[in-house]
Write an enzyme that holds these catalytic residues in place. Structure first.
Site, PDB file in Angstrom:
ATOM      1  N   CYS A  10      -4.604 -19.411  36.513  1.00  0.00           N
ATOM      2  CA  CYS A  10      -5.757 -18.425  35.875  1.00  0.00           C
ATOM      3  C   CYS A  10      -5.343 -17.454  35.102  1.00  0.00           C
ATOM      4  CB  CYS A  10      -6.767 -18.216  36.950  1.00  0.00           C
ATOM      5  SG  CYS A  10      -6.047 -17.111  38.211  1.00  0.00           S
ATOM      6  N   ASN A  13      -3.796 -14.692  38.432  1.00  0.00           N
ATOM      7  CA  ASN A  13      -3.364 -15.083  39.578  1.00  0.00           C
ATOM      8  C   ASN A  13      -3.408 -14.280  40.951  1.00  0.00           C
ATOM      9  OD1 ASN A  13       0.130 -16.136  40.881  1.00  0.00           O
ATOM     10  ND2 ASN A  13      -1.848 -17.269  41.265  1.00  0.00           N
ATOM     11  N   ARG A  16      -8.837 -16.607  41.043  1.00  0.00           N
ATOM     12  CA  ARG A  16      -9.159 -18.111  41.084  1.00  0.00           C
ATOM     13  C   ARG A  16      -8.248 -19.015  41.463  1.00  0.00           C
ATOM     14  NH1 ARG A  16     -11.315 -17.824  34.924  1.00  0.00           N
ATOM     15  NH2 ARG A  16      -9.505 -16.103  34.886  1.00  0.00           N
ATOM     16  N   ASP A 126     -14.508 -16.519  35.504  1.00  0.00           N
ATOM     17  CA  ASP A 126     -13.753 -15.239  35.922  1.00  0.00           C
ATOM     18  C   ASP A 126     -14.565 -14.234  36.869  1.00  0.00           C
ATOM     19  OD1 ASP A 126     -12.287 -12.724  36.426  1.00  0.00           O
ATOM     20  OD2 ASP A 126     -11.757 -12.478  34.235  1.00  0.00           O
TER      21      ASP A 126
HETATM   22  P1  4NP Z   1      -8.159 -14.216  37.926  1.00  0.00           P
HETATM   23  O1  4NP Z   1      -9.033 -12.844  37.825  1.00  0.00           O
HETATM   24  O2  4NP Z   1      -7.777 -14.658  36.583  1.00  0.00           O
HETATM   25  O3  4NP Z   1      -8.992 -15.234  38.569  1.00  0.00           O
HETATM   26  O4  4NP Z   1      -7.017 -13.834  38.838  1.00  0.00           O
HETATM   27  C1  4NP Z   1      -8.776 -11.895  37.170  1.00  0.00           C
HETATM   28  C2  4NP Z   1      -7.797 -11.014  37.479  1.00  0.00           C
HETATM   29  C3  4NP Z   1      -7.685  -9.877  37.080  1.00  0.00           C
HETATM   30  C4  4NP Z   1      -8.147  -9.622  35.599  1.00  0.00           C
HETATM   31  C5  4NP Z   1      -9.108 -10.516  35.263  1.00  0.00           C
HETATM   32  C6  4NP Z   1      -9.269 -11.681  35.699  1.00  0.00           C
HETATM   33  N1  4NP Z   1      -7.865  -8.223  34.780  1.00  0.00           N
HETATM   34  O5  4NP Z   1      -8.336  -8.243  33.926  1.00  0.00           O
HETATM   35  O6  4NP Z   1      -7.160  -7.662  35.492  1.00  0.00           O
END
Ligand code: 4NP
Length: 158
Positions: A10, A13, A16, A126
């Protein structure tokens, strides 16, 4: 036959893909499926961090274990090392395809390509800026896809 290696990817990390890692290895164990599973982010901005506490809370309530998972970015070597590289959404899919050497590009797919309602449902949204419902939706989508993934020829070799 050596264990198939699956990388789930994702953005950060921390939400998801760690959830997918925890769910997939749990279900693989239940089905005695010998696969190796890791997760990574297309961004390195959360490198070394534990999964988001909201992901751990929601996933733990359904029996999944996150205790050994730490965020790491996707490395160039991953494209050679893994047999299947599964992206949580189209942005991550595009980024993986951009970075992947042509000889390994056949390994990259959307995680929800294994969801029973694919292609109507094709991305794990997300949840980072969502409330707890977003994290429950992530788990629902991932659980359904994992139920199909663990019986897919890509992993069972059937
Ligand atoms: P992930 O979620 O891609 O599912 O781990 C996110 C985690 C952090 C951020 C965006 C999506 N961020 O913008 O910091």
């Amino acid at each position: 036959m050596r264990a198939k290696k699956v990388l789930v990817v994702c953005l950060g990390n921390i939400c998801r893909s760690p959830t997918a890692q925890a769910v997939l290895r749990h279900k693989a164990q239940l089905h005695s499926l010998n696969i190796e599973i890791d997760s990574a982010g297309t961004s390195a901005s959360h490198r070394g961090e534990r999964p988001d506490s909201r992901s751990i809370k929601a996933g733990s309530a359904r029996g999944y274990n996150f205790s050994d998972i730490y965020s790491r970015p996707v490395f160039e070597q991953d494209f050679a090392d893994f047999d299947l590289i599964l992206a949580m959404d189209n942005d991550n899919l595009a980024e993986l395809n951009r970075r992947c050497p042509a000889e390994h590009s056949h390994k990259i797919k959307l995680f929800l390509a294994f969801h029973p309602e694919f292609p109507a449902i094709s991305e794990v949204p997300d949840p980072y800026y969502s409330g707890s419902k977003g994290f429950e939706l992530v788990l629902d989508l991932i659980e359904h896809a994992c139920d199909k993934l663990i019986i897919a020829p890509e992993l069972t070799g059937a």
